[in-house]
Design a protein around this motif. Sequence first.
Motif, PDB file in Angstrom:
ATOM      1  N   ARG A  68       0.833  -1.199   0.000  1.00 31.77           N
ATOM      2  CA  ARG A  68       0.000   0.000   0.000  1.00 31.77           C
ATOM      3  C   ARG A  68       0.874   1.259   0.000  1.00 31.77           C
ATOM      4  N   ALA A  69       1.868   1.269   0.890  1.00 30.99           N
ATOM      5  CA  ALA A  69       2.772   2.421   0.992  1.00 30.99           C
ATOM      6  C   ALA A  69       3.524   2.620  -0.322  1.00 30.99           C
ATOM      7  N   MET A  80      -3.186   3.221 -14.182  1.00 29.26           N
ATOM      8  CA  MET A  80      -3.035   2.233 -13.120  1.00 29.26           C
ATOM      9  C   MET A  80      -1.847   1.318 -13.424  1.00 29.26           C
ATOM     10  N   GLN A  81      -1.711   0.964 -14.692  1.00 25.76           N
ATOM     11  CA  GLN A  81      -0.603   0.100 -15.136  1.00 25.76           C
ATOM     12  C   GLN A  81       0.741   0.720 -14.727  1.00 25.76           C
ATOM     13  N   GLU A  82       0.899   2.004 -15.000  1.00 25.70           N
ATOM     14  CA  GLU A  82       2.163   2.692 -14.692  1.00 25.70           C
ATOM     15  C   GLU A  82       2.438   2.726 -13.187  1.00 25.70           C
ATOM     16  N   VAL A 140       4.612  -3.688  -8.038  1.00 27.26           N
ATOM     17  CA  VAL A 140       3.522  -4.465  -7.428  1.00 27.26           C
ATOM     18  C   VAL A 140       2.576  -4.874  -8.558  1.00 27.26           C
ATOM     19  N   GLY A 141       1.959  -6.047  -8.435  1.00 24.55           N
ATOM     20  CA  GLY A 141       1.051  -6.505  -9.479  1.00 24.55           C
ATOM     21  C   GLY A 141      -0.155  -5.590  -9.638  1.00 24.55           C
ATOM     22  N   LYS A 142      -0.652  -5.477 -10.902  1.00 23.60           N
ATOM     23  CA  LYS A 142      -1.796  -4.621 -11.190  1.00 23.60           C
ATOM     24  C   LYS A 142      -3.035  -5.106 -10.444  1.00 23.60           C
ATOM     25  N   GLY A 143      -3.119  -6.451 -10.296  1.00 23.39           N
ATOM     26  CA  GLY A 143      -4.262  -7.028  -9.573  1.00 23.39           C
ATOM     27  C   GLY A 143      -4.311  -6.531  -8.137  1.00 23.39           C
TER      28      GLY A 143
END
Lengths: 204, 204
Positions: B18-19, B39-41, B48-51
Amino acid sequence: MTAPDDVTAERADAARNRARLLEAAARLVAERGAEHVTMQEVAEAAGVGKGTLFRRFGDRDGLLIALLGEAEAEFEEAYVSGAPPLGPGAPAGDRLVAFGCALIERIAADTDLGAALGRQVIHERRHASRTGSAFHRHVSTLLGEAGVDGDHDMLAHALLAFANFETTDYLHVGCGIPVARLQATWVDLVRRVTTDRQVSWPPR
Amino acid sequence: MTAPDDVTAERADAARNRARLLEAAARLVAERGAEHVTMQEVAEAAGVGKGTLFRRFGDRDGLLIALLGEAEAEFEEAYVSGAPPLGPGAPAGDRLVAFGCALIERIAADTDLGAALGRQVIHERRHASRTGSAFHRHVSTLLGEAGVDGDHDMLAHALLAFANFETTDYLHVGCGIPVARLQATWVDLVRRVTTDRQVSWPPR
């Protein structure tokens, strides 16, 4: 072809219809709130055909915007050339006090029309509007006349940020602060900004 | 079943992700503006994974709202317990000045995030928000500490009506008034309200 006299008569007719429709709409809105007034009722109350009503104002929002415009024109007339202390003839500090207190008093009426028109329309209209800049010019001029030492333009923005519709509507309707307390705050602000401890409301 | 140690490790992992995501998002938004960040970027920049990004923040608006929340928490920390004059330890008048000037300085950052989130969200958040009432409580308290004679609650509303996001964003972005002039007006207002002619910005 229409003869010039016919054109004049038509224009007079149109003006009369417009005035009748606005007068009827204002009365019905005051009686039962904007959201409970239909176009049909306005047309009937004005004794004018529903087709004419729609041709003139487009739709219900158009009618309400015209109504708000009328109310604003009347208010402008009052503070530009009406009786003191709102109009000319009173000391600038007293006129500032009268102006803000009158503005705050209009919240209830504006809230009602505003609710019907939707926040967004009102918000956009106010910020962009001629009315907004007229208010700003008026307050800025009075600050100058009151001999306030400072950036009149910005102080006018600051004062109106409090007395504008968004803030007073939020404080009055959203937080339940009575109109009298809002007006007392306006008077206090004007006193502090003008350092004129004499200004009061209701006027002396 | 998961052993307690695993749960702790998972929580620490989640907090770290999260941080990282918020840190990456803040950096990308600062670099190129909220509307140019995908979001991808953010996921790639955070490693961290996009999911995970979507699971954690729902969608892009959710991420931006969290970002705004972080910025607000930092700001609150600064004025509640940070270094003077924003934090405790300076005279109340100086703290009032520092608070408003800091608030005004944040317009640019807020405008950018605000534009991406849409006026409406921001508007609703601010008015209803804990932040809004925290600001109000803070200013009202400082007015009391500064020994101002008057209705502190209402004067705080009046001052914040000028320094709030809606007004300063409108004046800065809409009317092109520089941040320095907005801040000078805030200082002037605080001087007039507290009648403390000593307060100044930048702090003495």
